[in-house]
Design a protein around this motif. Structure first.
Motif, PDB file in Angstrom:
ATOM      1  N   HIS A  32      36.232  29.125  61.805  1.00 53.40           N
ATOM      2  CA  HIS A  32      36.699  30.358  61.177  1.00 53.40           C
ATOM      3  C   HIS A  32      38.069  30.791  61.726  1.00 53.40           C
TER       4      HIS A  32
ATOM      5  N   TYR B  73      40.530  27.684  47.077  1.00 52.59           N
ATOM      6  CA  TYR B  73      39.563  28.769  47.055  1.00 52.59           C
ATOM      7  C   TYR B  73      39.787  29.780  45.926  1.00 52.59           C
TER       8      TYR B  73
ATOM      9  N   LYS C  80      40.218  38.244  54.545  1.00 57.36           N
ATOM     10  CA  LYS C  80      38.903  38.149  55.174  1.00 57.36           C
ATOM     11  C   LYS C  80      37.954  37.272  54.356  1.00 57.36           C
ATOM     12  N   HIS C  81      38.189  37.226  53.070  1.00 52.61           N
ATOM     13  CA  HIS C  81      37.368  36.407  52.170  1.00 52.61           C
ATOM     14  C   HIS C  81      38.317  35.505  51.386  1.00 52.61           C
ATOM     15  N   GLU C  82      38.286  34.199  51.670  1.00 52.76           N
ATOM     16  CA  GLU C  82      39.277  33.270  51.145  1.00 52.76           C
ATOM     17  C   GLU C  82      39.264  33.142  49.630  1.00 52.76           C
ATOM     18  N   ARG C  83      38.170  33.559  49.001  1.00 47.92           N
ATOM     19  CA  ARG C  83      38.079  33.479  47.539  1.00 47.92           C
ATOM     20  C   ARG C  83      38.446  34.796  46.847  1.00 47.92           C
ATOM     21  N   ASN C  84      38.850  35.777  47.643  1.00 49.18           N
ATOM     22  CA  ASN C  84      39.206  37.092  47.096  1.00 49.18           C
ATOM     23  C   ASN C  84      40.681  37.110  46.693  1.00 49.18           C
TER      24      ASN C  84
ATOM     25  N   GLU D  87      43.016  40.064  48.006  1.00 53.68           N
ATOM     26  CA  GLU D  87      43.488  39.983  49.385  1.00 53.68           C
ATOM     27  C   GLU D  87      44.698  39.065  49.502  1.00 53.68           C
TER      28      GLU D  87
END
Length: 471
Positions: free
Chosen positions: A80, A293, A425-429, A432
């Motif tokens: 991570h 992603y 924080k969320h690679e598929r978002n 962000e």
């Protein structure tokens, strides 16, 4: 062959007059000369350096994807801290580059360039074994070592180019040297993507990319020399053409630190370098993950599509290089106009691309790829913009200026990935990721405007420095 002595002060004055008022009027040697051989070998150095460092962008995705290879024996992980790992190279690279910019130019570059790059290559080849035993901590250590070993690259390149490339060939030859960066990126991403998905898996990404460094060491040992005077087989005509065109000698001059740190054109270069580095490392380290992603491409497609923009950049860079020299030598553009125009294309184009890219979703993959190609390809205009402007501002201290500026600005090499680590924080978002690319676009714009208003294409008065006479 005895060393040819050059009247430094006489030629320095001649160079200032020629560069600040008119393009060089000396006619170049039309043949493929020894200076071209040196440029090819310098290009090869940039190629192997960037191939080695860039291959991690694809490899780290494969190292954390159990479906990346058909070989069940290839180990994978669940890290991570991928962006921290990508930053590790810069922790060694930043201080080393500043140190090597201060390294005395009187020493033969072969004494340190070959051992250092051999160490870098061996460290890269050993990385899969180290990762097997020490996991993410092991790869961080190896990347720091590689960064330390590559610290000499850009200061040495500037030193060699200042000795070998006449000003009226600067955009073509020096700009051509820097086009090795995108082609290295193309091949590292394209080949690494296919290796990662093959039976051999991600370890062979490290083996292949770093074995090339050992090939360069042999090539540099056999074919390269620090300057025309030390070359054993250069023709007298070519040696004279280079010396008279350049009109300076880099050795034995006291560094005018006060003048440098108070020089507005130098600080414009620092800002331009910082903006370029932030955008470059954002593109380089994040694009494979973004394509995988957010845009939903598989590992092989991510590597191929991430490489495509750099292939276009490579071709387009040659157009910019030849156009810049053509317009300067025809007295249509001054050096100042050429550098600022090309640099503006190289930073404002990618800024627009980054902004528009964030309006694309997974169902608009074609539009996203077109914008990505457009932005990264235009970035190649910087190779004949601020990248060679160090030699315009101060041919005598270009190596020092590049080392200090690029070394300090390489902090972007670890800050950009760490910024992504903090924001995404969320690679598929997708939302962000917008902050990542909007920030990069804003930095590009600020850097471009700073170079337009405060940069210069003229040799600075402090370039001549104060000669230190040999005792």
């Amino acid at each position: 062959m005895p060393e040819v002595k050059v009247d430094d002060d006489k030629f320095a004055e001649q160079a200032v007059d020629l560069l600040n008022n008119d393009p060089i009027n000396l006619k170049p040697d039309k043949r493929f000369g020894k200076r071209h051989v040196q440029v090819v070998n310098i290009s090869f150095l940039i190629f192997v350096a960037y191939y080695s460092r860039n291959s991690l962008s694809v490899a780290i995705v494969a190292m954390n994807d159990r479906n990346s290879t058909i070989n069940p024996n290839i180990p994978t992980y669940d890290w991570h801290n991928k962006n921290i790992i990508q930053s590790a190279f810069s922790f060694g690279y930043v201080p080393a580059q500043i140190i090597f910019s201060l390294f005395p130019s009187r020493f033969d570059t072969k004494w340190f360039a070959i051992p250092l790059f051999a160490c870098c290559s061996i460290s890269g080849i050993a990385t899969p074994t180290v990762v097997y035993w020490f996991k993410d901590k092991g790869i961080m250590v190896m990347r720091v070592i590689q960064g330390l070993c590559q610290g000499f690259v850009f200061p040495t390149i500037q030193l060699l180019l200042c000795q070998w490339v006449p000003p009226n060939e600067r955009a073509r030859l020096c700009g051509g040297v820097y086009t090795a960066r995108p082609i290295a990126t193309v091949l590292s991403m394209f080949i690494s993507g296919h290796i990662a998905g093959s039976w051999y898996g991600w370890p062979w990404i490290f083996y292949i990319s770093n074995a090339l460094g050992l090939v360069w060491c042999l090539s540099y040992f056999l074919f390269s020399y620090d300057n025309p005077a030390s070359h054993p087989s250069i023709s007298a005509d070519e040696r004279q053409y280079i010396h008279k065109s350049i009109g300076h000698e880099n050795k034995n001059r006291k560094i005018p630190w006060k003048d440098i740190v108070t020089s507005v054109p130098f600080w414009a270069l620092v800002v331009a370098q910082a903006g370029f580095n932030w955008g470059f490392w954002t593109q380089q380290t994040q694009m494979p993950m973004y394509m995988k992603y957010v845009m939903k491409f598989d590992i092989e497609s991510s590597g191929t599509l991430s490489a495509l923009p750099y292939l276009v950049q490579w071709f387009l860079s040659y157009f910019f290089n030849f156009l810049s020299d053509y317009l300067i030598n025809r007295k249509i553009w001054s050096i100042d106009t050429a550098r600022k125009t090309m640099n503006s294309i190289g930073v404002f184009g990618p800024a627009i691309s980054f902004i528009l890219l964030q309006n694309c979703g997974p169902d608009e993959s074609t539009k996203a790829v077109i914008l990505l190609v457009f932005g990264v390809a235009l970035n190649g205009a910087c190779f004949c913009g601020f990248m060679i402007n160090y030699m315009d501002v101060s041919p005598s201290f270009a190596s020092l200026l590049m080392g200090v500026s690029n070394g300090a600005c390489q902090t972007a090499g670890f800050l950009a990935p760490l910024f992504v680590q903090a924001i995404v924080k969320h690679e598929r978002n997708h939302d962000e990721w917008k902050y990542v690319f909007y920030t990069a676009a804003g930095i590009y714009i600020v850097a471009g405007l700073t170079f337009i208003f405060f940069g210069s294409g003229k040799i600075q008065p402090w370039n001549s420095g104060k000669k230190i006479r040999d005792k």
